[in-house]
Scaffold this motif. Structure first.
Motif, PDB file in Angstrom:
ATOM      1  N   ILE A   1       0.935  -1.132   0.008  1.00 14.95           N
ATOM      2  CA  ILE A   1       0.041  -0.107  -0.094  1.00 14.95           C
ATOM      3  C   ILE A   1       0.963   1.259  -0.182  1.00 14.95           C
ATOM      4  CG2 ILE A   1      -1.787   1.255   1.384  1.00 14.95           C
ATOM      5  CD1 ILE A   1      -2.613  -1.463   2.656  1.00 14.95           C
ATOM      6  N   ASP A   2       2.004   1.174   0.905  1.00 14.52           N
ATOM      7  CA  ASP A   2       2.688   2.315   1.072  1.00 14.52           C
ATOM      8  C   ASP A   2       3.412   2.837  -0.350  1.00 14.52           C
ATOM      9  OD1 ASP A   2       5.403   3.827   1.714  1.00 14.52           O
ATOM     10  OD2 ASP A   2       4.497   3.717   3.757  1.00 14.52           O
ATOM     11  N   ARG A   3       4.047   1.885  -0.753  1.00 11.98           N
ATOM     12  CA  ARG A   3       5.330   2.261  -2.024  1.00 11.98           C
ATOM     13  C   ARG A   3       4.568   2.888  -3.032  1.00 11.98           C
ATOM     14  NH1 ARG A   3       6.743  -3.741  -2.026  1.00 11.98           N
ATOM     15  NH2 ARG A   3       7.264  -3.218  -4.313  1.00 11.98           N
ATOM     16  N   PRO A   4       3.356   2.703  -3.476  1.00 16.71           N
ATOM     17  CA  PRO A   4       3.007   3.424  -4.716  1.00 16.71           C
ATOM     18  C   PRO A   4       2.286   4.664  -4.399  1.00 16.71           C
ATOM     19  CG  PRO A   4       1.341   1.712  -4.099  1.00 16.71           C
ATOM     20  CD  PRO A   4       2.639   1.402  -3.409  1.00 16.71           C
ATOM     21  N   ILE A   5       1.908   4.957  -2.993  1.00 13.82           N
ATOM     22  CA  ILE A   5       1.323   6.444  -2.882  1.00 13.82           C
ATOM     23  C   ILE A   5       2.370   7.176  -2.364  1.00 13.82           C
ATOM     24  CG2 ILE A   5      -0.898   5.167  -2.554  1.00 13.82           C
ATOM     25  CD1 ILE A   5      -0.577   5.526   0.660  1.00 13.82           C
ATOM     26  N   ARG A   6       3.233   6.816  -1.786  1.00 16.30           N
ATOM     27  CA  ARG A   6       4.268   7.653  -1.152  1.00 16.30           C
ATOM     28  C   ARG A   6       4.806   8.730  -1.931  1.00 16.30           C
ATOM     29  NH1 ARG A   6       6.857   8.145   4.060  1.00 16.30           N
ATOM     30  NH2 ARG A   6       5.975   5.936   4.537  1.00 16.30           N
ATOM     31  N   PRO A   7       5.213   8.429  -3.069  1.00 17.52           N
ATOM     32  CA  PRO A   7       5.863   9.371  -4.224  1.00 17.52           C
ATOM     33  C   PRO A   7       4.763  10.529  -4.507  1.00 17.52           C
ATOM     34  CG  PRO A   7       6.286   7.313  -4.669  1.00 17.52           C
ATOM     35  CD  PRO A   7       5.215   7.176  -3.946  1.00 17.52           C
ATOM     36  N   LEU A   8       3.264  10.277  -4.266  1.00 11.29           N
ATOM     37  CA  LEU A   8       2.372  11.202  -4.964  1.00 11.29           C
ATOM     38  C   LEU A   8       1.876  11.884  -3.920  1.00 11.29           C
ATOM     39  CD1 LEU A   8       0.481   8.262  -6.898  1.00 11.29           C
ATOM     40  CD2 LEU A   8       2.105   9.598  -7.739  1.00 11.29           C
ATOM     41  N   PHE A   9       2.475  12.167  -2.783  1.00 11.50           N
ATOM     42  CA  PHE A   9       2.095  13.491  -1.984  1.00 11.50           C
ATOM     43  C   PHE A   9       3.029  14.657  -2.423  1.00 11.50           C
ATOM     44  CE2 PHE A   9       0.847   9.724   0.463  1.00 11.50           C
ATOM     45  CZ  PHE A   9      -0.494  10.456   1.139  1.00 11.50           C
ATOM     46  N   PRO A  10       2.563  15.834  -2.314  1.00  8.16           N
ATOM     47  CA  PRO A  10       3.115  17.102  -2.478  1.00  8.16           C
ATOM     48  C   PRO A  10       4.474  17.148  -1.716  1.00  8.16           C
ATOM     49  CG  PRO A  10       0.820  17.870  -2.372  1.00  8.16           C
ATOM     50  CD  PRO A  10       1.070  16.395  -1.862  1.00  8.16           C
TER      51      PRO A  10
END
Length: 702
Positions: free
Chosen positions: A94-103
């Motif tokens: 869950i963490d790995r794909p969403i982490r780069p997508l926060f400002p």
């Protein structure tokens, strides 16, 4: 406002509900496939944490045992303690794909919690949790540069299947099983493996999954428009451009010189000296701005590192972009473990240690699907000294669990079956030094340790970590990346496999997506590096040793009549405990009548086997046994040929002459040799003393 949505993916209907549960969270979504249901919530603090220069994101995934209609098997009968390995690995998914997508300027403490509420044992909740996370973020007030989606892709009987069931993935004809996360236009994460499949087939599977996930992307955009709330406005941080320009001018040339020092520790020390000098020169006026200055210096270092590659065409250690660091391999380092190997690649050094055990050593794991028994374990240890740090030593971190699982998937595809090699196998990876991809070093050292231990693996496996630096139209793919190249680059793509194909891969990126063209090139470049590493490994040990370690337990298997199991076990386990104590062995008996004996020496194993045969094996017609006379009658003598089994020597079979009285030949308590003449249908045994004497006499005179 409660709203339900439906979308079909690969012929399966996903139900999504928002606005019904957990309404006080920043965002929540209920995702259902079949009878598997996952609730995902996201919550963010109302104010930023001061002084942070990283994203304070935590992800939790919880498997409730009630979801499968069971009560937990632990003493407390509730879900307590540390997360299971499955839960930790899903957190990472869950963490790995969403982490780069926060400002980049988002510093609000944020938490994702995914809870499995129902599990039908066919549809894995992990992909549902990944989808629910993106939905919850999209409709919340949390800034998020999504949406993303995820699917599992398997190839079964040569056909790609999207979101296969758990039983389909266990099919022996399933040779690819990967999880793919992506955006509308590219891939953001890949995790999985295959049974020695080609790079072309893996690439096809990845983009089959990317195409299949598009309805998830489309429905999230619709949901955001209909039920999404306004995103919070991030505080604008004014940059002190004058300070940035000053530090850039004062440090760029020094950092440039420091970053091309080949050795990791010397390079790090040189950069630290520059930072220390900057803070000293700035003086007390900037005392309360150390965090800001540290961030600026970090950005300058990153910019120089990337410029070295993109503009000057060179790496920190002066290697070519596709060049692998110097490799050395040693096997048989440790005398007592059952196999060992030291793999060194540049400044990454990993010791692989093999231990063999019996079936009783298998790992027992409680899952939502029930109990599982695992005959292969790989445990990855990353001590602080491996990177020159000092910190508390405790249990394995989530990173350790993830790295160990990646290496497990890479290696388990080439292990022999239980029928071929009936041992429990444990590999331990001890990372002594780390400067880039200790997980792939674990694969290489682990395979060599297996070969050193005489495990008949199907083929040796090697692994490599690939990197990427991309700005605009400039793109460079790096083989065998350093730790610093990982930190300042845009991709960490690990690929492991044999000479014939891929067994495991893992890809994470720090940019929004990767194209098919870049992934294709990265896979091909990884193949060349992987084969180079494999050649170096084979120079140390080209094939598995012919015999296992003399210190490994000896496993002996025999088959007995299932009706005799109770005789082996005895009342309350009395007999089997006595057997184990007397022979110093471990004995396992299953319902089919298969008996496995684990012994430290062959002699002890043979002794246990003989005792079991004496108890459980039916006497064979024509075979001579030594037994004790237990009863005298007028018509003959009863002889115990094995514990619990007596046979009759009729008076006519006592001697080759006429016998008037049984006690003229034998008496109760005598130890004699008898030959089995017949075993009747009702189990009665006819014995002969005279035939045994004649046979023994014939052997003496021959």
């Amino acid at each position: 406002m409660e709203i339900s949505y439906k979308t079909d993916i690969g012929g399966k209907t996903f139900d999504i509900q928002v606005g019904k549960l957990a309404k006080q969270a920043s965002g929540s979504a209920l995702v259902q496939l079949g009878e598997t249901i996952v609730l995902v919530t996201v919550a963010a603090a109302k104010s930023e944490r001061a002084g942070l220069d990283f994203l304070p994101l935590t992800v939790e995934y919880q498997e409730k045992i009630y979801s499968a209609g069971r009560i937990p098997g632990n003493y407390f009968r509730r879900e307590i303690g540390r997360p299971s390995e499955k839960e930790i690995l899903t957190c990472r998914l869950i963490d790995r794909p969403i982490r780069p997508l926060f400002p980049k300027n988002y510093f609000f403490e944020t938490q994702v919690i995914a809870t499995v509420l129902s599990m039908d044992k066919e549809n894995d909740p992990d992909v549902l949790a990944m989808i629910g996370t993106s939905i919850a973020l999209e409709i919340s007030d949390i800034p998020f540069e999504g949406p993303i989606a995820a699917v599992r892709v398997a190839r079964i009987d040569g056909e790609f299947v999207v979101n296969p069931t758990i039983s389909q993935c266990k099919n022996e004809n399933c040779d690819i099983n990967i999880v793919v996360a992506g955006s509308k236009t590219g891939v953001v994460m890949v995790e999985g493996g295959g049974n020695e499949v080609s790079e072309t087939d893996i690439l096809e599977a990845i983009f089959f999954g990317h195409n299949a996930m598009q309805p998830f992307i489309d429905i999230q955009k619709k949901m955001k428009e209909e039920v999404g709330v306004e995103k919070r406005v991030l505080p604008v941080v004014e940059k002190d451009q004058a300070l940035i320009d000053r530090l850039e001018a004062e440090t760029r040339s020094d950092f440039r010189e420091a970053l091309v020092v080949p050795e990791k520790i010397k390079r790090s020390n040189a950069a630290s000296k520059i930072k220390t000098k900057v803070l000293e020169d700035l003086g007390e006026e900037y005392e309360d701005r150390k965090a800001e200055i540290s961030g600026i210096l970090k950005d300058i270092q990153k910019s120089i590192s990337r410029s070295l590659i993109l503009d000057e065409g060179r790496r920190m250690d002066n290697r070519r972009f596709d060049e692998v660091r110097t490799i050395t391999c040693e096997v048989g380092n440790l005398p007592r473990p059952h196999g060992s190997a030291l793999f060194t690649r540049g400044e990454t050094q990993v010791l692989g240690v093999l231990t063999l055990g019996s079936g009783q050593d298998e790992q027992r794991v409680e899952t939502l699907g029930g109990e599982e028994f695992r005959p292969f374990m790989l445990h990855y240890n990353f001590p602080p000294y491996s990177v020159g740090e000092v910190r508390r030593v405790g249990g394995p971190s989530r990173r350790d669990i993830g790295h160990g699982n990646l290496a497990t998937r890479a290696i388990e595809k080439v292990l022999p079956s239980k029928e071929e090699f009936d041992y429990t196998i444990r590999l331990v990876s001890e990372v002594f030094e780390s400067n880039g991809s200790s997980s792939m070093g674990t694969v290489c050292s682990g395979i060599l340790a297996l070969m050193d231990g005489g495990i008949p693996i199907k083929a040796p496996v090697s692994g490599i970590a690939m990197g990427l630096v991309k700005e605009g139209d400039k793109t460079v793919i790096l083989s065998d990346i350093l730790g610093d190249e990982d930190h300042t680059g845009d991709m960490d793509f690990k690929v492991a496999g044999t000479k014939d194909g891929i067994t495991a891969l893992q890809m994470d990126i720090k940019i929004h997506e990767l194209s098919r063209e870049i992934m294709d090139k990265a896979l091909e470049q990884a193949k060349q590096g992987r084969l180079h590493i494999l050649d170096k490994m084979m120079e140390a040990l080209s094939k598995s040793r012919d015999e296992i370690s003399p210190y490994a337990p000896k496993i002996i298997s025999i088959k007995i009549n299932p009706d005799k199991i109770r005789d082996i076990i005895g009342p309350g386990g009395k007999v089997i405990r006595a057997l184990q104590a007397e022979t110093n062995t471990r004995i396992e008996v299953d319902d089919s009548g298969e008996v496995k004996i684990s012994a430290l020496t062959q002699e002890e194993g043979n002794a246990a086997m003989k005792m079991i045969e004496d108890i459980a094996m039916d006497p064979e017609v024509g075979k001579i046994y030594e037994g004790k006379v237990v009863k005298i009658t007028d018509f003959g003598a009863f002889v115990q040929v094995k514990p619990g089994t007596d046979g009759l020597v009729h008076i006519s079979q006592l001697a080759n002459h006429h016998v008037k009285k049984v006690t003229d030949v034998v008496n109760e308590g005598d130890i004699i040799k008898v030959k089995v003449l017949e075993v009747t249908r009702d189990g009665k045994i006819r014995l002969s003393l005279k035939d045994a004497l004649e046979e023994n006499d014939g052997e003496r005179h021959s």
